[in-house]
Design an enzyme around this catalytic site. Structure first.
Site, short mmCIF file in Angstrom:
data_model
loop_
_atom_site.label_atom_id
_atom_site.label_comp_id
_atom_site.label_asym_id
_atom_site.label_seq_id
_atom_site.Cartn_x
_atom_site.Cartn_y
_atom_site.Cartn_z
N CYS A 126 -13.86 -1.81 6.08
CA CYS A 126 -13.28 -0.70 5.70
C CYS A 126 -14.08 -0.52 4.35
CB CYS A 126 -12.31 -2.11 4.72
SG CYS A 126 -11.20 -2.31 6.21
N ARG A 173 1.17 -0.84 -0.22
CA ARG A 173 -0.28 -0.20 0.12
C ARG A 173 1.15 1.26 -0.60
NH1 ARG A 173 -3.31 -0.40 4.54
NH2 ARG A 173 -4.97 -1.60 3.96
N LYS A 206 -5.61 7.66 11.81
CA LYS A 206 -6.29 7.73 10.98
C LYS A 206 -6.87 9.38 11.06
CE LYS A 206 -7.63 3.29 8.87
NZ LYS A 206 -9.07 2.61 8.44
N LYS A 265 -3.94 1.90 15.13
CA LYS A 265 -4.27 2.00 13.38
C LYS A 265 -4.20 3.83 13.84
CE LYS A 265 -6.51 -0.48 10.50
NZ LYS A 265 -7.31 -1.05 10.40
N CYS A 280 -7.63 -10.57 0.86
CA CYS A 280 -8.14 -9.62 2.30
C CYS A 280 -8.54 -11.26 3.26
CB CYS A 280 -9.57 -8.77 2.68
SG CYS A 280 -9.38 -8.64 4.26
N CYS A 331 -16.11 -7.91 6.25
CA CYS A 331 -16.74 -8.41 7.35
C CYS A 331 -17.00 -7.48 8.84
CB CYS A 331 -15.25 -8.65 8.22
SG CYS A 331 -14.14 -7.85 8.29
N CYS A 340 -15.52 -2.56 0.23
CA CYS A 340 -13.74 -2.68 0.21
C CYS A 340 -13.07 -4.19 -0.41
CB CYS A 340 -13.76 -3.90 1.72
SG CYS A 340 -14.18 -5.15 2.14
N ARG A 393 -2.05 6.91 9.37
CA ARG A 393 -1.69 6.50 7.97
C ARG A 393 -1.61 7.04 7.05
NH1 ARG A 393 -4.08 1.01 7.65
NH2 ARG A 393 -3.44 0.07 10.26
FE1 SRM Z 1 -9.28 -1.97 5.90
C1 SRM Z 1 -8.69 -4.28 7.89
C2 SRM Z 1 -8.29 -2.70 3.37
C3 SRM Z 1 -9.82 0.79 4.87
C4 SRM Z 1 -11.49 -0.67 8.64
N1 SRM Z 1 -8.68 -3.42 5.80
C5 SRM Z 1 -7.45 -4.19 6.39
C6 SRM Z 1 -6.71 -4.92 5.47
C7 SRM Z 1 -5.75 -5.02 5.69
C8 SRM Z 1 -7.45 -6.83 6.22
C9 SRM Z 1 -5.88 -7.30 6.96
O1 SRM Z 1 -5.36 -6.30 8.14
O2 SRM Z 1 -5.41 -8.01 7.09
C10 SRM Z 1 -7.13 -5.38 4.05
C11 SRM Z 1 -6.98 -5.53 3.32
C12 SRM Z 1 -7.75 -6.10 2.32
C13 SRM Z 1 -6.86 -6.41 0.43
O3 SRM Z 1 -6.43 -7.46 0.51
O4 SRM Z 1 -6.56 -5.49 0.10
C14 SRM Z 1 -8.27 -3.48 4.51
N2 SRM Z 1 -9.07 -1.37 4.49
C15 SRM Z 1 -8.72 -1.93 2.87
C16 SRM Z 1 -8.62 -0.62 2.20
C17 SRM Z 1 -8.14 -1.06 0.66
C18 SRM Z 1 -10.65 -1.00 1.14
C19 SRM Z 1 -10.81 -0.91 -0.01
O5 SRM Z 1 -11.29 -1.65 -0.60
O6 SRM Z 1 -10.53 0.69 -0.27
C20 SRM Z 1 -8.65 0.43 2.83
C21 SRM Z 1 -7.31 1.04 2.77
C22 SRM Z 1 -7.24 2.50 3.26
C23 SRM Z 1 -5.91 3.02 3.02
O7 SRM Z 1 -5.01 3.16 2.12
O8 SRM Z 1 -5.26 2.51 4.13
C24 SRM Z 1 -9.66 0.17 4.15
N3 SRM Z 1 -9.95 -0.05 7.15
C25 SRM Z 1 -10.25 0.87 5.90
C26 SRM Z 1 -11.57 2.12 6.63
C27 SRM Z 1 -12.57 2.67 5.70
C28 SRM Z 1 -11.16 4.27 5.87
O9 SRM Z 1 -10.16 4.00 6.62
O10 SRM Z 1 -11.74 5.56 5.83
C29 SRM Z 1 -11.92 1.09 7.45
C30 SRM Z 1 -13.05 1.47 8.81
C31 SRM Z 1 -12.59 3.12 9.50
C32 SRM Z 1 -11.87 2.60 10.77
O11 SRM Z 1 -10.77 2.64 10.54
O12 SRM Z 1 -12.64 2.90 12.16
C33 SRM Z 1 -10.97 0.05 8.04
N4 SRM Z 1 -9.62 -2.22 7.84
C34 SRM Z 1 -10.06 -1.95 8.80
C35 SRM Z 1 -10.36 -2.55 10.41
C36 SRM Z 1 -10.64 -2.20 11.40
C37 SRM Z 1 -9.76 -1.51 12.59
C38 SRM Z 1 -10.45 -0.76 13.55
O13 SRM Z 1 -10.54 -0.04 14.67
O14 SRM Z 1 -10.50 -1.92 14.46
C39 SRM Z 1 -8.99 -3.15 9.98
C40 SRM Z 1 -8.46 -5.26 10.56
C41 SRM Z 1 -7.32 -4.56 11.73
O15 SRM Z 1 -6.99 -3.19 11.70
O16 SRM Z 1 -7.50 -5.65 12.56
C42 SRM Z 1 -8.78 -3.74 8.19
FE1 SF4 Z 2 -11.08 -7.56 5.02
FE2 SF4 Z 2 -13.21 -7.28 6.57
FE3 SF4 Z 2 -11.50 -4.95 5.83
FE4 SF4 Z 2 -13.46 -5.79 4.14
S1 SF4 Z 2 -14.29 -4.95 5.18
S2 SF4 Z 2 -11.19 -5.55 3.40
S3 SF4 Z 2 -13.61 -8.25 4.71
S4 SF4 Z 2 -11.20 -6.30 6.58
#
Ligand code: SRM
Ligand code: SF4
Length: 572
Positions: free
Chosen positions: A485, A83, A219, A217, A442, A481, A436, A153
């Site tokens: 995201c 990323r 943001k 994390k 993922c 899930c 997402c 981030r």
């Molecule tokens: Fe996310 C984890 C993809 C935005 C909340 N997210 C992941 C992971 C890295 C899975 C992992 O931990 O192994 C996913 C990778 C999937 C893949 O194969 O690419 C993933 N997140 C994404 C992306 C690519 C979704 C998208 O389709 O655009 C976004 C990447 C953003 C970036 O460039 O940095 C992405 N993730 C978000 C958002 C939305 C936002 O930031 O505006 C959220 C919800 C907002 C928030 O943070 O509350 C989000 N992602 C999570 C979480 C839950 C975090 C938490 O607070 O508990 C995880 C899991 C974790 O961190 O344990 C996670």
């Molecule tokens: Fe993966 Fe869940 Fe984030 Fe979708 S919402 S990219 S399934 S961690």
């Protein structure tokens, strides 16, 4: 006496493995360099599995192939997702050529994935190609440092090509904040760019993040009203640009947004960011530092499910949190300046900026840049990148803006965009959709998201057409899930995966993105979701209030209860 092992925490207080890994990592080095040479596995072992995330990579395997490989007694097909860090999502178009080339020739999927945090991911990089990926980024002035794990981030900034002058100032702040809060360790350069040999480093310091980095994390956004196209309310720290006489004079600061939950775990809840107050621009970095260090020191390091800023604020109280930030920054927050938001979507097609340059916003279905039989998106963007002298802007809605096009080049770019199918009719509901990544890469995915949303939106389009609402827009988002995201909990219709083919259905987010959606029904398959939505859409079509948004309608009609305070209302 308790033994102190780092700047922020004593060893006996270390309960989670995540904390131990950070502290013992020698400022994020671990044994990554050694592991890179280990040809016995395509993956990383031990602590390095987690540490590479601080460097912007996730180890993944293709879940479609998992069972087959398992049956063949083969290791999962490990490959990395990388990323990039790109504050505000801006990149010179010519740099795209190298990114495209790398994606085409050195990744398993040969695609580029725009994320909803204004950057791109490359999926499927084999361990042997990782250094070349980082070198490629470095050659074009980019890196992937701190795009994952317990750090600040990629910093977002409203894409806004029209208000170009204000954007320029706000964007500069997004870049400054990003640089300021970056880890200062040289580990990234040493490991990936061969800057020097890794030795025992005794003098290194992390003045802001500390040796144990952040509890979770973090943001950040910089936002230019009236467009909340970065979804600020989902972020830990937000700077809303306040403008006077066409100049940026300061920011309203909002903190503590976040969306992820755990199915059924009432100790987790989503929360929209809340106001701390107004500051002038000269105090931006000291306030950013004070917020980050307060979260660093007060955040929960025992339970990662409750470690984000919103839980810290809940535990200490907003006023106590605010006073601590004021003390650390030596700044008093003033009352917030008035601001309002009208929308979160991107403005597609041609838009002229006040700098007289033209901008073309192109819709990318869930950010996936690839060629298909209907649209040569990847090739088309590559062609544009070869002739365009301006920038590409990645939006937080997973779209792309070809920006800063001089009038003389407008026709040339438009011709390419039409030839490769980049400009085509897209319904309003599709334009506002988001999913997402989910399967196959993922590891946390419970249900499909990216691979199902296009067909799902077609069914919503049909539904709207049937009720003569085809020009209307609804913000529909899918997450595979409850990590959320796809920001489903800020959608008017939000799906969150429960298991393969099953989703919880949430309704009632609003257009500007500061209202959390409420669960309507649990564990539905797509057919059941569409039956429920059909009934509600029919009622909406018969509504006595013509211009009412879908999210407001479902609340006014009591179809779901409005969430006012998510801590009480989300699970009730
Ligand atoms: Fe996310 C984890 C993809 C935005 C909340 N997210 C992941 C992971 C890295 C899975 C992992 O931990 O192994 C996913 C990778 C999937 C893949 O194969 O690419 C993933 N997140 C994404 C992306 C690519 C979704 C998208 O389709 O655009 C976004 C990447 C953003 C970036 O460039 O940095 C992405 N993730 C978000 C958002 C939305 C936002 O930031 O505006 C959220 C919800 C907002 C928030 O943070 O509350 C989000 N992602 C999570 C979480 C839950 C975090 C938490 O607070 O508990 C995880 C899991 C974790 O961190 O344990 C996670
Ligand atoms: Fe993966 Fe869940 Fe984030 Fe979708 S919402 S990219 S399934 S961690």
């Amino acid at each position: 006496m308790k033994k102190k092992d780092n700047d922020n925490i004593s060893l006996d207080a270390i309960i989670t493995d995540a904390e131990r890994i950070k502290i013992q990592s020698n400022y994020l080095r671990g044994t990554i360099s050694k592991d890179l040479k280990n040809e016995m596995t395509n993956g990383f072992i031990g602590d390095n599995f987690s540490l590479i995330r601080f460097h912007g990579m996730y180890q993944q395997d293709d879940r479609d192939l998992r069972l087959e490989r398992n049956q063949q007694k083969l290791e999962p097909r490990h490959a990395m997702m990388l990323r990039c860090r790109m504050p505000g999502g801006i990149i010179e178009a010519k740099k795209w050529l190298k990114i495209d080339d790398f994606a085409t020739h050195h990744t398993l999927y040969k695609t580029i994935r725009l994320t909803n945090r204004q950057t791109f991911q490359l999926h499927g990089i084999l361990k042997k190609d990782l250094k070349n990926a980082h070198k490629m980024l470095h050659d074009i002035g980019l890196d992937s440092l701190a795009t994952a794990n317990d750090v600040n981030r990629n910093v977002l900034c409203t894409s806004n090509p029209m208000e170009s002058l204000i954007h320029k100032e706000s964007y500069e702040w997004a870049k400054k904040i990003s640089e300021y809060l970056l880890p200062k360790t040289k580990a990234y350069a040493e490991i990936w760019l061969d800057h020097k040999k890794i030795t025992e480093i005794k003098t290194e310091k992390e003045p802001i993040l500390g040796k144990s980095y952040l509890p979770r994390k973090f943001k950040t956004t910089v936002v230019i009203p009236p467009y909340n196209d970065v979804d600020l309310y989902a972020n830990d720290m937000n700077f809303i640009s306040i403008v006077k006489d066409n100049h940026l004079i300061g920011f309203n600061v909002l903190v503590g947004g976040g969306l992820s939950i755990d199915h059924g775990n009432h100790m987790t809840w989503p929360f929209p960011a809340v106001e701390l107050g107004y500051i002038s621009t000269k105090n931006t970095l000291s306030v950013a530092k004070a917020i980050v260090t307060t979260q660093r020191d007060w955040g929960n390091r025992v339970n990662r499910k409750n470690a984000k800023t919103r839980y810290t604020i809940h535990n200490f109280g907003l006023n106590v949190f605010k006073k601590e930030v004021e003390k650390r920054a030596n700044v008093l927050f003033q009352s917030v300046h008035s601001y309002h938001f009208i929308d979160r979507g991107d403005r597609f097609g041609w838009i002229k900026g006040i700098d007289n340059y033209w901008n073309l916003t192109i819709f990318i279905q869930n950010g996936r840049i690839c060629d298909s039989k209907n649209q040569l998106l990847k090739t088309g963007l590559l062609k544009i990148a070869t002739v365009h002298k301006g920038n590409f802007r990645l939006t937080a809605n997973q779209n792309i803006i070809i920006s800063e096009i001089p009038l003389g080049d407008k026709n040339k770019i438009e011709k390419i965009a039409i030839e490769y199918g980049l400009i085509k009719h897209v319904s309003n509901v599709r334009k506002n959709s988001m999913a997402c990544v989910s399967f196959p890469t993922c590891p946390l995915a419970m249900a499909e998201a990216e691979r199902m949303i296009s067909c799902f939106i077609k069914k919503i389009e049909d539904l709207l057409l049937k009720h003569r609402l085809e020009k209307k827009s609804i913000i529909v988002r899918v997450s595979g899930c409850p990590n959320g995201c796809g920001r489903s909990l800020l959608a008017e219709i939000g799906l969150i995966g429960k298991s393969l083919g099953k989703y919880n259905l949430y309704l009632g987010g609003n257009r500007i993105g500061n209202r959390i959606a409420k669960i309507y029904k649990e564990n539905l398959n797509e057919k059941e979701i569409l039956i429920d939505l059909e009934n509600i859409v029919k009622m909406w079509s018969e509504s006595e209030i013509l211009e009412e948004d879908f999210g407001d309608f479902v609340i006014r009609k009591g179809i779901v209860k409005e969430i006012i305070n998510p801590i009480n209302d989300f699970w009730s």
